[in-house]
Design an enzyme around this catalytic site. Structure first.
Site, PDB file in Angstrom:
ATOM      1  N   HIS A 118      -3.956   1.560   7.726  1.00 27.95           N
ATOM      2  CA  HIS A 118      -2.599   2.121   7.730  1.00 27.95           C
ATOM      3  C   HIS A 118      -2.502   3.299   6.746  1.00 27.95           C
ATOM      4  O   HIS A 118      -1.978   4.362   7.084  1.00 27.95           O
ATOM      5  CB  HIS A 118      -1.623   0.998   7.356  1.00 27.95           C
ATOM      6  CG  HIS A 118      -0.184   1.401   7.276  1.00 27.95           C
ATOM      7  ND1 HIS A 118       0.773   0.926   8.142  1.00 27.95           N
ATOM      8  CD2 HIS A 118       0.481   2.228   6.406  1.00 27.95           C
ATOM      9  CE1 HIS A 118       1.947   1.460   7.819  1.00 27.95           C
ATOM     10  NE2 HIS A 118       1.801   2.233   6.775  1.00 27.95           N
ATOM     11  N   GLU A 119      -3.028   3.096   5.534  1.00 24.37           N
ATOM     12  CA  GLU A 119      -2.905   4.136   4.492  1.00 24.37           C
ATOM     13  C   GLU A 119      -3.813   5.332   4.790  1.00 24.37           C
ATOM     14  O   GLU A 119      -3.427   6.478   4.543  1.00 24.37           O
ATOM     15  CB  GLU A 119      -3.205   3.560   3.102  1.00 24.37           C
ATOM     16  CG  GLU A 119      -2.326   2.395   2.659  1.00 24.37           C
ATOM     17  CD  GLU A 119      -0.838   2.630   2.805  1.00 24.37           C
ATOM     18  OE1 GLU A 119      -0.395   3.790   2.722  1.00 24.37           O
ATOM     19  OE2 GLU A 119      -0.103   1.642   3.029  1.00 24.37           O
ATOM     20  N   GLN A 149       3.339   9.951   0.982  1.00 24.11           N
ATOM     21  CA  GLN A 149       4.610   9.212   1.084  1.00 24.11           C
ATOM     22  C   GLN A 149       5.528   9.503  -0.102  1.00 24.11           C
ATOM     23  O   GLN A 149       6.727   9.240  -0.033  1.00 24.11           O
ATOM     24  CB  GLN A 149       4.349   7.708   1.161  1.00 24.11           C
ATOM     25  CG  GLN A 149       3.793   7.252   2.501  1.00 24.11           C
ATOM     26  CD  GLN A 149       3.683   5.751   2.547  1.00 24.11           C
ATOM     27  OE1 GLN A 149       2.722   5.187   2.037  1.00 24.11           O
ATOM     28  NE2 GLN A 149       4.673   5.076   3.124  1.00 24.11           N
ATOM     29  N   GLY A 189       0.841  -1.187   0.000  1.00 24.18           N
ATOM     30  CA  GLY A 189       0.000   0.000   0.000  1.00 24.18           C
ATOM     31  C   GLY A 189       0.877   1.237   0.000  1.00 24.18           C
ATOM     32  O   GLY A 189       2.032   1.179   0.441  1.00 24.18           O
ATOM     33  N   HIS A 196      -2.099   7.544   7.083  1.00 26.65           N
ATOM     34  CA  HIS A 196      -1.112   8.405   6.402  1.00 26.65           C
ATOM     35  C   HIS A 196      -1.780   9.694   5.929  1.00 26.65           C
ATOM     36  O   HIS A 196      -1.223  10.782   6.076  1.00 26.65           O
ATOM     37  CB  HIS A 196      -0.530   7.695   5.178  1.00 26.65           C
ATOM     38  CG  HIS A 196       0.687   6.850   5.467  1.00 26.65           C
ATOM     39  ND1 HIS A 196       1.819   7.370   6.041  1.00 26.65           N
ATOM     40  CD2 HIS A 196       0.949   5.535   5.242  1.00 26.65           C
ATOM     41  CE1 HIS A 196       2.730   6.398   6.154  1.00 26.65           C
ATOM     42  NE2 HIS A 196       2.222   5.277   5.678  1.00 26.65           N
ATOM     43  N   CYS A 238       6.304  -0.176   7.243  1.00 28.45           N
ATOM     44  CA  CYS A 238       5.947   0.963   6.393  1.00 28.45           C
ATOM     45  C   CYS A 238       7.148   1.336   5.533  1.00 28.45           C
ATOM     46  O   CYS A 238       8.275   1.368   6.027  1.00 28.45           O
ATOM     47  CB  CYS A 238       5.549   2.136   7.284  1.00 28.45           C
ATOM     48  SG  CYS A 238       5.133   3.624   6.374  1.00 28.45           S
ATOM     49  N   LEU A 239       6.918   1.650   4.268  1.00 27.60           N
ATOM     50  CA  LEU A 239       8.014   2.028   3.374  1.00 27.60           C
ATOM     51  C   LEU A 239       8.681   3.332   3.820  1.00 27.60           C
ATOM     52  O   LEU A 239       9.838   3.576   3.496  1.00 27.60           O
ATOM     53  CB  LEU A 239       7.498   2.176   1.930  1.00 27.60           C
ATOM     54  CG  LEU A 239       7.005   0.889   1.246  1.00 27.60           C
ATOM     55  CD1 LEU A 239       6.431   1.212  -0.127  1.00 27.60           C
ATOM     56  CD2 LEU A 239       8.109  -0.149   1.130  1.00 27.60           C
TER      57      LEU A 239
HETATM   58 ZN    ZN Z   1       3.049   3.375   5.620  1.00 30.01          ZN
END
Ligand code: ZN
Length: 170
Positions: A135-136, A51, A46, A139, A93-94
């Site tokens: 999660h997204e 991000q 995701g 963000h 998380c990236l």
């Molecule tokens: Zn993330």
């Protein structure tokens, strides 16, 4: 198409409350394509627009999460309609590479959004899809998963990030 740079915590754009998308332009569509390419290049499941430095309410979710149910992998202006149940599982998380910690989430989630063609849809998820959506969407509200940790776990994690930054491993 292009693989975009992923912003790392504590980049301010990750703490920004993103803006509602008013119209889906050619530029929006290019951003979405690039977000999908970036997510896949980094092996993510995701990705939120902030991000990659764009503070807009757009997320992309990998088909690997079970979203083949509807085939919708693009969520514009997502809104959570319902949540229930509890789970406590490991998350990553990236934007916080190499960290993987247990986070409290709800088991089930129901989300309404618009796809890249401007069509409104509603999706229900449990398991991985539910976690990724929560999660997204976090963000987009300017929250990362370590903001959901207990006070002491977050403190410990922030110290670890500091250490990694010093040693050049962040
Ligand atoms: Zn993330």
């Amino acid at each position: 198409m292009a693989v975009l740079e992923i912003r790392k915590y504590p980049d301010p754009v990750l703490k920004t409350k993103t803006k509602v998308v008013r119209s889906i332009t050619a530029e929006t569509k290019t951003l979405i394509k690039n977000m999908i390419e970036t997510m896949n290049a980094y092996n993510g499941i995701g990705l939120a627009a902030n991000q990659v430095g764009i503070p807009l309410k757009i997320i992309v979710v990998s088909k690997r999460t079970e979203s083949e149910k509807t085939n919708d992998t693009v969520f514009i202006n997502p809104v959570t309609l319902a949540k229930r149940g509890k789970i406590f599982e490991e998350e990553g998380c990236l934007s916080l590479p190499g960290l993987s910690l247990n986070v409290k989430r709800t088991k089930y989630v129901k989300v309404k959004a618009i796809n890249e063609r401007g069509k409104v849809f509603i999706i229900e998820g449990e398991g991985l899809l539910s976690r990724v959506l929560q999660h997204e969407i976090d963000h987009l509200e300017g929250k990362v998963f370590i903001d959901r940790l207990s006070f002491f776990s977050k403190l410990k994690t922030l110290r670890e990030i500091k250490r990694r930054k010093k040693t050049g491993t962040w």
